[in-house]
Write a protein that holds these residues in place. Structure first.
Motif, mmCIF file in Angstrom:
data_model
loop_
_atom_site.group_PDB
_atom_site.id
_atom_site.type_symbol
_atom_site.label_atom_id
_atom_site.label_comp_id
_atom_site.label_asym_id
_atom_site.label_seq_id
_atom_site.Cartn_x
_atom_site.Cartn_y
_atom_site.Cartn_z
ATOM 1 N N ALA A 58 4.920 9.552 -13.726
ATOM 2 C CA ALA A 58 5.558 9.765 -12.267
ATOM 3 C C ALA A 58 6.734 10.340 -12.742
ATOM 4 C CB ALA A 58 5.428 8.501 -12.364
ATOM 5 N N SER A 59 7.633 10.540 -12.019
ATOM 6 C CA SER A 59 9.098 11.296 -12.201
ATOM 7 C C SER A 59 9.988 9.401 -11.803
ATOM 8 C CB SER A 59 9.887 12.656 -10.697
ATOM 9 O OG SER A 59 9.447 11.559 -9.539
ATOM 10 N N LYS A 60 10.905 9.182 -12.091
ATOM 11 C CA LYS A 60 11.949 8.453 -11.933
ATOM 12 C C LYS A 60 11.957 8.588 -10.298
ATOM 13 C CE LYS A 60 16.683 6.631 -12.762
ATOM 14 N NZ LYS A 60 17.643 7.194 -12.886
ATOM 15 N N ASP A 61 12.332 9.203 -9.612
ATOM 16 C CA ASP A 61 12.284 8.859 -7.988
ATOM 17 C C ASP A 61 10.987 8.437 -7.431
ATOM 18 O OD1 ASP A 61 14.754 10.095 -8.311
ATOM 19 O OD2 ASP A 61 13.969 12.429 -7.653
ATOM 20 N N ILE A 62 9.835 8.989 -7.745
ATOM 21 C CA ILE A 62 8.573 8.341 -7.798
ATOM 22 C C ILE A 62 8.744 7.164 -8.100
ATOM 23 C CG2 ILE A 62 5.912 7.702 -7.878
ATOM 24 C CD1 ILE A 62 6.923 10.204 -6.256
ATOM 25 N N LEU A 63 8.490 6.803 -9.163
ATOM 26 C CA LEU A 63 9.075 5.572 -9.365
ATOM 27 C C LEU A 63 10.101 4.485 -8.861
ATOM 28 C CD1 LEU A 63 8.267 5.360 -13.376
ATOM 29 C CD2 LEU A 63 6.527 4.836 -11.969
ATOM 30 N N GLU A 64 11.330 4.172 -8.770
ATOM 31 C CA GLU A 64 12.231 4.149 -7.686
ATOM 32 C C GLU A 64 10.976 4.307 -6.194
ATOM 33 O OE1 GLU A 64 15.745 6.451 -7.884
ATOM 34 O OE2 GLU A 64 16.129 5.588 -10.081
ATOM 35 N N SER A 65 11.160 4.653 -5.603
ATOM 36 C CA SER A 65 10.005 4.589 -4.597
ATOM 37 C C SER A 65 9.063 3.793 -4.180
ATOM 38 C CB SER A 65 9.608 6.153 -3.948
ATOM 39 O OG SER A 65 10.184 6.899 -3.690
ATOM 40 N N ALA A 66 9.013 3.538 -5.320
ATOM 41 C CA ALA A 66 7.379 2.353 -5.115
ATOM 42 C C ALA A 66 7.979 0.961 -5.367
ATOM 43 C CB ALA A 66 6.404 2.856 -6.514
ATOM 44 N N GLU B 207 0.476 -1.034 -0.163
ATOM 45 C CA GLU B 207 -0.142 -0.369 -0.024
ATOM 46 C C GLU B 207 1.275 1.621 0.292
ATOM 47 O OE1 GLU B 207 -3.424 -0.114 -0.525
ATOM 48 O OE2 GLU B 207 -2.907 -2.013 -0.707
ATOM 49 N N MET B 208 1.847 1.039 0.952
ATOM 50 C CA MET B 208 2.563 2.350 0.123
ATOM 51 C C MET B 208 3.043 2.468 -1.004
ATOM 52 S SD MET B 208 3.949 5.288 2.056
ATOM 53 C CE MET B 208 4.546 3.602 4.170
ATOM 54 N N ALA B 209 3.210 1.114 -1.466
ATOM 55 C CA ALA B 209 4.240 1.617 -2.879
ATOM 56 C C ALA B 209 3.122 2.149 -3.589
ATOM 57 C CB ALA B 209 4.593 0.212 -3.492
ATOM 58 N N ARG B 210 1.973 1.959 -3.677
ATOM 59 C CA ARG B 210 0.542 2.268 -3.617
ATOM 60 C C ARG B 210 0.657 3.843 -3.157
ATOM 61 N NH1 ARG B 210 -5.484 1.092 -4.561
ATOM 62 N NH2 ARG B 210 -5.457 0.026 -2.684
ATOM 63 N N TYR B 211 1.121 4.350 -2.654
ATOM 64 C CA TYR B 211 0.829 5.733 -1.960
ATOM 65 C C TYR B 211 1.806 6.043 -2.728
ATOM 66 C CZ TYR B 211 2.664 9.548 0.017
ATOM 67 O OH TYR B 211 3.007 10.619 1.004
ATOM 68 N N HIS B 212 3.259 6.053 -3.047
ATOM 69 C CA HIS B 212 4.293 6.644 -3.759
ATOM 70 C C HIS B 212 3.237 7.231 -5.441
ATOM 71 C CE1 HIS B 212 7.312 6.969 -1.254
ATOM 72 N NE2 HIS B 212 7.494 5.547 -1.183
ATOM 73 N N LEU B 213 3.075 6.054 -6.072
ATOM 74 C CA LEU B 213 2.305 6.439 -7.110
ATOM 75 C C LEU B 213 1.400 7.082 -7.141
ATOM 76 C CD1 LEU B 213 2.474 2.289 -8.377
ATOM 77 C CD2 LEU B 213 3.853 4.296 -9.349
ATOM 78 N N LYS B 214 0.028 7.141 -6.459
ATOM 79 C CA LYS B 214 -0.557 7.805 -6.597
ATOM 80 C C LYS B 214 -0.486 9.590 -6.498
ATOM 81 C CE LYS B 214 -4.949 5.187 -6.287
ATOM 82 N NZ LYS B 214 -5.889 5.678 -6.218
ATOM 83 N N VAL B 215 0.184 9.653 -5.245
ATOM 84 C CA VAL B 215 0.774 11.007 -5.256
ATOM 85 C C VAL B 215 1.971 11.965 -6.609
ATOM 86 C CG1 VAL B 215 0.717 10.949 -2.692
ATOM 87 C CG2 VAL B 215 2.874 10.769 -4.247
ATOM 88 N N GLY B 216 2.371 10.403 -7.364
ATOM 89 C CA GLY B 216 3.530 10.809 -8.130
ATOM 90 C C GLY B 216 2.586 11.214 -9.841
ATOM 91 N N TYR B 217 1.205 11.078 -9.127
ATOM 92 C CA TYR B 217 0.593 11.538 -10.965
ATOM 93 C C TYR B 217 -0.575 12.462 -10.851
ATOM 94 C CZ TYR B 217 2.057 6.833 -13.286
ATOM 95 O OH TYR B 217 3.299 5.604 -13.666
ATOM 96 N N SER B 218 -0.519 14.016 -11.340
ATOM 97 C CA SER B 218 -1.451 13.981 -11.129
ATOM 98 C C SER B 218 -2.228 14.310 -12.849
ATOM 99 C CB SER B 218 -1.116 15.631 -11.319
ATOM 100 O OG SER B 218 -0.149 16.608 -12.479
ATOM 101 N N PRO B 219 -3.334 14.201 -12.952
ATOM 102 C CA PRO B 219 -3.918 14.275 -14.138
ATOM 103 C C PRO B 219 -3.127 14.573 -16.060
ATOM 104 C CG PRO B 219 -5.780 14.748 -13.107
ATOM 105 C CD PRO B 219 -3.931 14.782 -12.364
ATOM 106 N N GLY B 220 -3.032 13.717 -15.985
ATOM 107 C CA GLY B 220 -2.222 14.459 -17.585
ATOM 108 C C GLY B 220 -0.419 14.353 -17.884
ATOM 109 N N SER B 221 0.392 13.389 -16.593
ATOM 110 C CA SER B 221 1.721 13.406 -16.022
ATOM 111 C C SER B 221 2.699 12.781 -15.860
ATOM 112 C CB SER B 221 1.969 14.335 -15.173
ATOM 113 O OG SER B 221 1.297 13.842 -14.179
#
Length: 460
Positions: free
Chosen positions: A58-66, A42-56
């Motif tokens: 996720a950054s490399k850092d967000i993906l690595e955190s997940a 669920e923490m990985a899912r949290y990172h992916l949720k906060v890493g996206y906004s509509p039309g964008s």
């Protein structure tokens, strides 16, 4: 606490406060028990949720955190199917599609009733152009929905989103309209969703009146540029429709359109997705063109209509624009040309159209002076590399940092592309500014077989 965090991410995943409440709960759980596998999922899912906004993206850092959280989850419980289901999403986001499918198959082999398994399968198949397999995955979920007597709203929205991609590919506007309706039932207060639906109603359903209503709905929920552009474009269409018969009504629509979308070049690029098939938008563009709008004009963001048509995956619009006089080689404000985008997206139809209308395969564009062959080699795109070499693309034309297509293919680990370039006469002696040649780059990236292949070629 994990169940509560999961519910927050499921039902309020776009709400920043809910996301942070979920994170605090999960932090508390893993603080007490670092080996709680599902908390890490669920923490990985949290990172992916906060890493996206509509039309964008996720950054490399967000993906690595997940990624790090999923590794902790699987270290704690190697049989956690949910971790593999989410790993499939992560690998898809990283464009590592074979690994995505492998992770999803692992989850399926372990056994799971997680409905995201089918949606994630479908999305990976969609990304790789396997449309039949994508539809089959969603049909499995349809059967599961019938067995369960329904699915949660967030699952329904995810499934509708995947079906929408398939139905758009199949040019089925009626089915696409149904997908949008299901998404709106699941998420009625999403301004982005209402804005996207307005754009579809205008271009896909040829209904500017409904588009105006839906765009205004989106703007009541949130004031943002895309909804203004769609509203303005629909108002321009109404002006164009009424101009001959009802000039006073037409003038009112024109004034409203210029308030929402003052740049005619942006009206042109915002039309690009649908120009290949929508007669009303075609007529509008020709009317604005007759007023002096160039079909090669860059919009307020620096893009051209041909480029937007390519990046939107609309080769029919590329064809229409070129047929009406748009040039194939006009770069955007950042140095990218439509041809480079066609190569980047592996869009063979748009590529062939652009080349047939005179686009140069050897043009070096942008700050980094990248060529089409450089882009194709960077992506390990064997089919596109073959096509470019057949069109006499210069195999040793490097970018600004003195790196060549061979170096990019070597770094990407694409042996078929490396072999093609070597056969075409790629120069193995070229060194980058840091002194590395293509073999060194392959070795540095742990592609030992490719490094050996290049060194054998150097000896010959």
């Amino acid at each position: 606490m994990v169940a509560k965090a999961t519910a927050l991410l499921d039902n309020h995943g776009d709400d920043g406060n809910a996301q942070e409440d979920a994170r605090r709960m999960l932090d508390q759980v893993v603080g007490a028990n670092p080996h709680h596998a599902q908390a890490h999922v669920e923490m990985a899912r949290y990172h992916l949720k906060v890493g996206y906004s509509p039309g964008s993206f996720a950054s490399k850092d967000i993906l690595e955190s997940a990624d790090a959280e999923l590794k902790l989850a699987l270290a704690a419980d190697v049989g956690n199917a949910n971790a593999y289901v989410l790993l499939g999403v992560l690998r898809e986001d990283q464009e590592r599609y074979d690994e995505s499918l492998a992770a999803l198959r692992k989850a399926e082999a372990i056994g799971t009733d997680n409905p995201w398994l089918y949606i994630n399968y479908a999305d990976t198949y969609i990304d790789t152009g396997q449309w039949k397999q994508a539809a089959q995955s969603l049909q499995r979920l349809d059967r599961e929905r019938a067995r369960r007597g329904g699915l949660p709203a967030n699952i329904e929205a995810g499934m509708a989103n995947s079906w929408l991609a398939i139905h758009k590919h199949d040019h089925d506007p009626v089915a696409s309209n149904g997908d949008y309706q299901r998404k709106l039932v699941a998420d009625p207060n999403s301004a982005w969703l209402h804005g996207n639906y307005a754009y579809f109603l205008l271009g896909g359903m040829d209904d500017p009146d409904a588009a105006i209503i839906e765009a205004n709905h989106a703007l009541r929920l949130m004031d943002y540029p895309m909804a203004h552009r769609t509203l303005g474009l629909a108002q321009y269409v109404k002006w164009d429709q009424l101009l001959a018969s009802y000039p006073l009504k037409a003038k009112a629509f024109r004034l409203a359109a210029e308030k929402n979308l003052p740049e005619h070049a942006t009206a042109l690029t915002h039309s690009a997705t649908w120009l290949g098939s929508n007669r009303k938008l075609q007529h509008l563009v020709l009317t604005l063109h007759a007023e002096g709008l160039s079909l090669d004009a860059r919009d307020e963001d620096g893009y051209t209509a041909v480029e937007c048509a390519v990046t939107c995956g609309a080769p029919e619009s590329v064809k229409w624009l070129l047929a009406h006089g748009a040039k194939p080689d006009v770069p955007d404000s950042y140095g990218m040309t439509p041809l480079l985008w066609a190569v980047e997206r592996n869009d063979m139809k748009s590529f062939d159209l652009l080349v047939a209308h005179g686009a140069s395969v050897n043009a070096a564009m942008g700050f980094y002076q990248r060529t089409a062959l450089y882009e194709a080699a960077s992506n390990g795109n064997e089919q596109m590399v073959r096509k470019l070499l057949a069109l006499k693309a210069k195999v040793n034309l490097g970018a600004a940092a003195n790196d060549t297509p061979l170096m990019m293919a070597a770094g990407a680990g694409s042996e078929p592309v490396v072999r093609l370039l070597l056969t075409a006469g790629a120069d193995t002696s070229v060194r980058m500014m840091n002194g590395q040649d293509a073999a060194d780059i392959a070795a540095f990236n742990h592609h030992d077989a490719i490094a050996s292949l290049i060194r054998q070629h150097m000896k010959k």
